[in-house]
Write a protein that holds these residues in place. Sequence first.
Motif, mmCIF file in Angstrom:
data_model
loop_
_atom_site.group_PDB
_atom_site.id
_atom_site.type_symbol
_atom_site.label_atom_id
_atom_site.label_comp_id
_atom_site.label_asym_id
_atom_site.label_seq_id
_atom_site.Cartn_x
_atom_site.Cartn_y
_atom_site.Cartn_z
ATOM 1 N N SER A 263 5.300 14.575 3.261
ATOM 2 C CA SER A 263 5.888 13.233 3.281
ATOM 3 C C SER A 263 6.867 13.047 2.127
ATOM 4 O O SER A 263 7.986 12.538 2.314
ATOM 5 C CB SER A 263 4.783 12.174 3.192
ATOM 6 O OG SER A 263 3.850 12.295 4.243
ATOM 7 N N GLU A 264 6.453 13.447 0.927
ATOM 8 C CA GLU A 264 7.307 13.266 -0.244
ATOM 9 C C GLU A 264 8.508 14.200 -0.207
ATOM 10 O O GLU A 264 9.596 13.844 -0.675
ATOM 11 C CB GLU A 264 6.495 13.460 -1.524
ATOM 12 C CG GLU A 264 5.361 12.473 -1.697
ATOM 13 C CD GLU A 264 5.812 11.013 -1.651
ATOM 14 O OE1 GLU A 264 6.973 10.722 -2.012
ATOM 15 O OE2 GLU A 264 4.998 10.164 -1.238
ATOM 16 N N SER B 26 0.868 -0.394 2.724
ATOM 17 C CA SER B 26 1.466 0.125 3.958
ATOM 18 C C SER B 26 1.717 -0.982 4.972
ATOM 19 O O SER B 26 2.809 -1.072 5.557
ATOM 20 C CB SER B 26 0.565 1.208 4.567
ATOM 21 O OG SER B 26 0.439 2.304 3.687
ATOM 22 N N ARG C 257 5.263 5.565 4.125
ATOM 23 C CA ARG C 257 6.371 5.351 3.186
ATOM 24 C C ARG C 257 7.540 6.280 3.492
ATOM 25 O O ARG C 257 8.708 5.874 3.390
ATOM 26 C CB ARG C 257 5.900 5.543 1.744
ATOM 27 C CG ARG C 257 6.977 5.195 0.732
ATOM 28 C CD ARG C 257 6.465 5.157 -0.671
ATOM 29 N NE ARG C 257 6.118 6.475 -1.181
ATOM 30 C CZ ARG C 257 5.753 6.701 -2.445
ATOM 31 N NH1 ARG C 257 5.655 5.684 -3.289
ATOM 32 N NH2 ARG C 257 5.443 7.918 -2.860
ATOM 33 N N HIS D 171 4.291 16.705 -6.278
ATOM 34 C CA HIS D 171 4.559 15.736 -7.336
ATOM 35 C C HIS D 171 5.968 15.912 -7.893
ATOM 36 O O HIS D 171 6.624 14.924 -8.251
ATOM 37 C CB HIS D 171 3.516 15.862 -8.442
ATOM 38 C CG HIS D 171 2.185 15.308 -8.067
ATOM 39 N ND1 HIS D 171 1.058 16.097 -7.948
ATOM 40 C CD2 HIS D 171 1.795 14.040 -7.763
ATOM 41 C CE1 HIS D 171 0.022 15.332 -7.598
ATOM 42 N NE2 HIS D 171 0.452 14.084 -7.479
ATOM 43 N N ARG E 242 -3.678 1.176 -0.946
ATOM 44 C CA ARG E 242 -2.642 1.852 -0.161
ATOM 45 C C ARG E 242 -2.527 1.264 1.247
ATOM 46 O O ARG E 242 -1.435 1.179 1.809
ATOM 47 C CB ARG E 242 -2.937 3.351 -0.105
ATOM 48 C CG ARG E 242 -2.675 4.057 -1.428
ATOM 49 C CD ARG E 242 -3.186 5.483 -1.410
ATOM 50 N NE ARG E 242 -2.659 6.245 -2.536
ATOM 51 C CZ ARG E 242 -2.934 7.535 -2.751
ATOM 52 N NH1 ARG E 242 -3.738 8.190 -1.914
ATOM 53 N NH2 ARG E 242 -2.412 8.164 -3.776
ATOM 54 N N HIS F 131 2.477 6.856 -11.145
ATOM 55 C CA HIS F 131 2.110 5.703 -10.324
ATOM 56 C C HIS F 131 2.086 4.405 -11.112
ATOM 57 O O HIS F 131 2.228 3.326 -10.523
ATOM 58 C CB HIS F 131 0.814 6.000 -9.582
ATOM 59 C CG HIS F 131 1.009 7.106 -8.591
ATOM 60 N ND1 HIS F 131 1.868 6.993 -7.519
ATOM 61 C CD2 HIS F 131 0.505 8.367 -8.538
ATOM 62 C CE1 HIS F 131 1.874 8.125 -6.841
ATOM 63 N NE2 HIS F 131 1.063 8.971 -7.444
ATOM 64 N N TYR G 129 -0.394 5.670 3.253
ATOM 65 C CA TYR G 129 0.678 5.344 2.303
ATOM 66 C C TYR G 129 1.807 6.380 2.258
ATOM 67 O O TYR G 129 2.972 6.039 2.444
ATOM 68 C CB TYR G 129 0.035 5.117 0.933
ATOM 69 C CG TYR G 129 0.779 5.509 -0.301
ATOM 70 C CD1 TYR G 129 1.780 4.705 -0.833
ATOM 71 C CD2 TYR G 129 0.425 6.668 -0.991
ATOM 72 C CE1 TYR G 129 2.413 5.053 -2.007
ATOM 73 C CE2 TYR G 129 1.047 7.014 -2.169
ATOM 74 C CZ TYR G 129 2.057 6.218 -2.678
ATOM 75 O OH TYR G 129 2.680 6.559 -3.840
ATOM 76 N N HIS G 130 1.506 7.649 2.062
ATOM 77 C CA HIS G 130 2.573 8.640 1.918
ATOM 78 C C HIS G 130 3.398 8.777 3.189
ATOM 79 O O HIS G 130 4.629 8.771 3.141
ATOM 80 C CB HIS G 130 1.998 9.999 1.532
ATOM 81 C CG HIS G 130 1.502 10.083 0.128
ATOM 82 N ND1 HIS G 130 2.343 10.182 -0.963
ATOM 83 C CD2 HIS G 130 0.242 10.096 -0.372
ATOM 84 C CE1 HIS G 130 1.620 10.247 -2.071
ATOM 85 N NE2 HIS G 130 0.347 10.203 -1.746
ATOM 86 N N ASN G 131 2.719 8.920 4.330
ATOM 87 C CA ASN G 131 3.490 9.164 5.550
ATOM 88 C C ASN G 131 4.179 7.903 6.058
ATOM 89 O O ASN G 131 5.305 7.960 6.549
ATOM 90 C CB ASN G 131 2.646 9.838 6.634
ATOM 91 C CG ASN G 131 1.322 9.162 6.903
ATOM 92 O OD1 ASN G 131 0.998 8.117 6.350
ATOM 93 N ND2 ASN G 131 0.527 9.770 7.775
ATOM 94 N N TRP H 205 0.516 14.752 2.428
ATOM 95 C CA TRP H 205 1.267 13.920 1.488
ATOM 96 C C TRP H 205 2.432 14.680 0.877
ATOM 97 O O TRP H 205 3.489 14.092 0.608
ATOM 98 C CB TRP H 205 0.343 13.347 0.408
ATOM 99 C CG TRP H 205 -0.146 14.314 -0.625
ATOM 100 C CD1 TRP H 205 -1.301 15.039 -0.601
ATOM 101 C CD2 TRP H 205 0.510 14.658 -1.855
ATOM 102 N NE1 TRP H 205 -1.407 15.817 -1.734
ATOM 103 C CE2 TRP H 205 -0.308 15.604 -2.516
ATOM 104 C CE3 TRP H 205 1.713 14.265 -2.451
ATOM 105 C CZ2 TRP H 205 0.039 16.165 -3.745
ATOM 106 C CZ3 TRP H 205 2.061 14.825 -3.677
ATOM 107 C CH2 TRP H 205 1.228 15.753 -4.313
ATOM 108 N N GLU I 226 8.214 14.214 -5.366
ATOM 109 C CA GLU I 226 7.943 12.776 -5.356
ATOM 110 C C GLU I 226 8.541 12.103 -6.579
ATOM 111 O O GLU I 226 9.194 11.052 -6.487
ATOM 112 C CB GLU I 226 6.439 12.516 -5.284
ATOM 113 C CG GLU I 226 6.069 11.050 -5.225
ATOM 114 C CD GLU I 226 4.569 10.808 -5.190
ATOM 115 O OE1 GLU I 226 4.165 9.697 -4.781
ATOM 116 O OE2 GLU I 226 3.792 11.712 -5.564
#
Length: 401
Positions: free
Chosen positions: A321-322, A66, A390, A255, A62, A196, A386-388, A318, A258
């Motif tokens: 973020s999604e 990023s 992205r 999820h 990740r 994923h 990675y999540h934030n 996360w 996402e």
Amino acid sequence: MESLMSGIDLRRYQLELKEELNNILTWWMNSAVDPDGGFVGKIDHDQNVFPQSPKGAVLNARILWSFSAGYNSLGNVEYLEHAHRAFNYICNHFVDEEYGGVYWTVEAAGQPLNTRKQVYAISFAIYALAEYSRAAGNIEAEMLAIRLYRDLEKHSFDPQRTGYFEAFNRDWSEIGDFRLSEKDANEKKTMNTHLHVLEAYTNLYRSWKDEGLRMQILNLISNFKEHIIRQDNYHLNLFMDEDWTVKSSAISFGHDIEASWLLLEAAEVIEDPQVIQSVRDIAVQMARSSLEGIDKDGGMFHEFDPNSGHMLKEKHWWVQSEAMIGFFNAWQISKDERFLHESLRVWDYVKAYLLDPIHGEWVWGRDENGQVMKTEDKAGMWKCPYHNSRACLELTKRLRA
């Protein structure tokens, strides 16, 4: 109702996210680099570094993604330098040259620790290597991503029922414990890993237009439509056995939201018009169902179990973020301004409750009482950029367009 567009400064949203991307990646450059190689395995909430902690494949992949994606978007040479660092560490310490795949963890000094083959981790390696290959113009990275893809197709793909089995021993022999973590059900197929794998294959296909890869992306989208997305409410089934029999009841709002935008991204990358249209409709339905997880303060709850009626009201970094991306995506498709409003409300929640004003980056989350979850990592096996990052990258791209 007056159009929200007249009252919302989307330019400000874009500028704030661009600034936040720099804040996030700067924190990782300043705080997480291991002078002995790669990146440290653990930093706690109070910024204490644990140099002897094991290092996880998921975290390192990740980090690679990023910094590579940050460079591909903004051209910041510092990001590319840190991507080089992550790539070299993964190649030197995580890749199993004897059996294929990547190790789940290595020791702080880089020796293999947990050598199990977790398909989730290999997927993130493919995802990151594909991004890095474009950032660095590195054919070796793309070839390694293709090699890992073929490992999954050889050992993990279920040729009878389709889908991917969850985990194996180092030599790809059968394993008894498939779980990613102690919180998971011990089942052979999971929503999380399939999501994923789809994400990884989609990113690889951007630069490697292989027909076999394209067919597997179509298979994965079909797996979601037929087995993973609940037809009655558009939430996701989380755990299944090898025959796709559902083994869970819980709803994971993060999820759900996402998957809503990642499924559409996959359909768009393979450029299949019929699939794109069908997934656009599903994405909006999934986003609408995800609204059930939004609290009055704008944050998204973690999980709900309809069997017990229990709502787990923690709000993890996360998930927010999604939600920011997923609701924005649903607005772009449907033009329903409720979704745009929710994307901005989640961002307002993040700014108010998750950004760490003392040390930087985002805290893990808030508990059911609204208190910061201080016992959780700032960087660790699961806490990553990675999540934030992205969310910042994806939304600034969409806002720019």
